[in-house]
Write an enzyme that holds these catalytic residues in place. Sequence first.
Site, PDB file in Angstrom:
ATOM      1  N   LYS A  39      64.933  17.044   6.533  1.00 53.72           N
ATOM      2  CA  LYS A  39      64.571  18.412   6.636  1.00 53.72           C
ATOM      3  C   LYS A  39      66.017  19.080   7.307  1.00 53.72           C
ATOM      4  CE  LYS A  39      61.985  22.116   6.186  1.00 53.72           C
ATOM      5  NZ  LYS A  39      61.157  22.774   5.283  1.00 53.72           N
ATOM      6  N   ASP A  52      57.612  19.279   8.686  1.00 49.14           N
ATOM      7  CA  ASP A  52      57.282  19.087   7.174  1.00 49.14           C
ATOM      8  C   ASP A  52      57.661  17.424   7.034  1.00 49.14           C
ATOM      9  OD1 ASP A  52      56.800  21.632   6.663  1.00 49.14           O
ATOM     10  OD2 ASP A  52      58.540  21.917   5.417  1.00 49.14           O
ATOM     11  N   GLU A 119      64.679  18.115   1.741  1.00 42.04           N
ATOM     12  CA  GLU A 119      63.624  19.622   1.616  1.00 42.04           C
ATOM     13  C   GLU A 119      64.420  20.749   2.425  1.00 42.04           C
ATOM     14  OE1 GLU A 119      59.574  19.517   2.945  1.00 42.04           O
ATOM     15  OE2 GLU A 119      59.424  21.813   2.706  1.00 42.04           O
ATOM     16  N   GLY A 122      62.241  27.493   2.559  1.00 43.88           N
ATOM     17  CA  GLY A 122      62.094  28.551   1.785  1.00 43.88           C
ATOM     18  C   GLY A 122      62.686  28.240   0.259  1.00 43.88           C
TER      19      GLY A 122
HETATM   20  N1  LIG Z   1      49.061  20.118  -4.292  1.00 42.95           N
HETATM   21  C1  LIG Z   1      48.476  20.723  -3.201  1.00 42.95           C
HETATM   22  N2  LIG Z   1      47.333  20.721  -2.762  1.00 42.95           N
HETATM   23  C2  LIG Z   1      46.885  20.669  -1.505  1.00 42.95           C
HETATM   24  N3  LIG Z   1      47.565  21.698  -0.942  1.00 42.95           N
HETATM   25  C3  LIG Z   1      48.414  22.047  -1.214  1.00 42.95           C
HETATM   26  C4  LIG Z   1      49.207  21.541  -2.259  1.00 42.95           C
HETATM   27  N4  LIG Z   1      50.515  22.220  -2.354  1.00 42.95           N
HETATM   28  C5  LIG Z   1      50.687  22.893  -1.306  1.00 42.95           C
HETATM   29  N5  LIG Z   1      49.289  23.000  -0.593  1.00 42.95           N
HETATM   30  C6  LIG Z   1      49.302  23.726   0.832  1.00 42.95           C
HETATM   31  O1  LIG Z   1      50.083  24.881   0.666  1.00 42.95           O
HETATM   32  C7  LIG Z   1      50.504  25.042   1.875  1.00 42.95           C
HETATM   33  C8  LIG Z   1      52.193  25.206   1.627  1.00 42.95           C
HETATM   34  O2  LIG Z   1      52.505  23.876   1.287  1.00 42.95           O
HETATM   35  P1  LIG Z   1      53.799  23.147   1.526  1.00 42.95           P
HETATM   36  O3  LIG Z   1      53.750  23.113   3.144  1.00 42.95           O
HETATM   37  O4  LIG Z   1      54.087  21.850   0.771  1.00 42.95           O
HETATM   38  O5  LIG Z   1      55.043  24.499   1.055  1.00 42.95           O
HETATM   39  P2  LIG Z   1      56.309  24.493   1.307  1.00 42.95           P
HETATM   40  O6  LIG Z   1      57.011  24.881  -0.011  1.00 42.95           O
HETATM   41  O7  LIG Z   1      56.813  23.288   1.974  1.00 42.95           O
HETATM   42  O8  LIG Z   1      56.576  25.519   2.605  1.00 42.95           O
HETATM   43  P3  LIG Z   1      57.771  25.906   3.539  1.00 42.95           P
HETATM   44  O9  LIG Z   1      58.831  26.635   2.923  1.00 42.95           O
HETATM   45  O10 LIG Z   1      57.237  26.144   4.878  1.00 42.95           O
HETATM   46  O11 LIG Z   1      58.463  24.292   3.920  1.00 42.95           O
HETATM   47  C9  LIG Z   1      50.190  23.879   2.712  1.00 42.95           C
HETATM   48  O12 LIG Z   1      49.264  24.314   3.561  1.00 42.95           O
HETATM   49  C10 LIG Z   1      49.770  22.734   1.932  1.00 42.95           C
HETATM   50  O13 LIG Z   1      48.964  21.887   2.536  1.00 42.95           O
HETATM   51 MG   LIG Z   2      57.747  22.591   3.583  1.00 39.18          MG
END
Ligand SMILES: Nc1ncnc2c1ncn2[C@@H]1O[C@H](COP(=O)(O)OP(=O)(O)OP(=O)(O)O)[C@@H](O)[C@H]1O
Ligand SMILES: [Mg+2]
Length: 249
Positions: A39, A52, A119, A122
Amino acid sequence: MSAAVLCVTGTDTDVGKTMATACLAAAALARGDRVAVYKPAQTGVGPVGAGDVETVARLLGHPDRLTVAEGVRLGPAMAPVDAALEAGGEAAVEALPGLDWHLERIEALALDQDTVLVEGAGGLLVELTPGGATIADLALGAGAPLAVITRPDLGTLNHTGLTLEAAARRGVRPGTLIVGSWPVEPTAVHRANLGRLRATARDHGYAWGGALPEGLSSAPEQAVSRAATALAAALAGVLPVRLPPRPGR
Ligand SMILES: Nc1ncnc2c1ncn2[C@@H]1O[C@H](COP(=O)(O)OP(=O)(O)OP(=O)(O)O)[C@@H](O)[C@H]1O
Ligand SMILES: [Mg+2]
């Protein structure tokens, strides 16, 4: 670069990039790879909080063949450069590492791994460095394809089309398109969008990675492994490079 590198971005923040990264890592681990998750810029987490990459490790049950690493960590929950500005002013922005530094980190991880997942923060055009480098620049620099994570809800077709078009315009290699969280009770909008997203992926040369089921974050690690199995078909096209065995492996 000796490993297969895949850069993971989203059509927005909070679309499930980290969940999808965990599933991609699980799929690569399942085929026997040593996997690193990097990350470059983690924001919104204090010095001792779980970022993450720790979330990925936890979701997968901390497997031996998984290495996780962060570039920089910034407390404010903002885009990285703004988070640095908020936390420490211009000096903190200038102290942020640049594109080459991140590429060297990725290269160092790639030396010891079969698969490196990167990763972003955003979406595609969020700046990760003071020089304005984005995950698209990291993908270009590493010669890596892009995994784009998207939503199934209303508005996703425009965001997804814009993201894939912008990536193509920058010359980033298409990888896979994955829906980060597919609802237990999909509506007509979700179903229609799914068909459209598949077509958008195909039109831009992206493998269809499918849709990860909602509820994975609270599911046992076996559920992540099952979701990863569903991603295997897409991975075959996205992470095709297997290293020849090294002496002693
Ligand atoms: N398939 C899924 N099942 C359960 N929860 C999910 C799923 N996808 C996303 N979430 C939940 O939605 C939220 C956002 O997901 P995630 O953290 O993976 O997003 P991100 O795109 O990585 O965000 P960031 O930009 O902050 O890195 C988290 O709380 C995550 O646990
Ligand atoms: Mg993330």
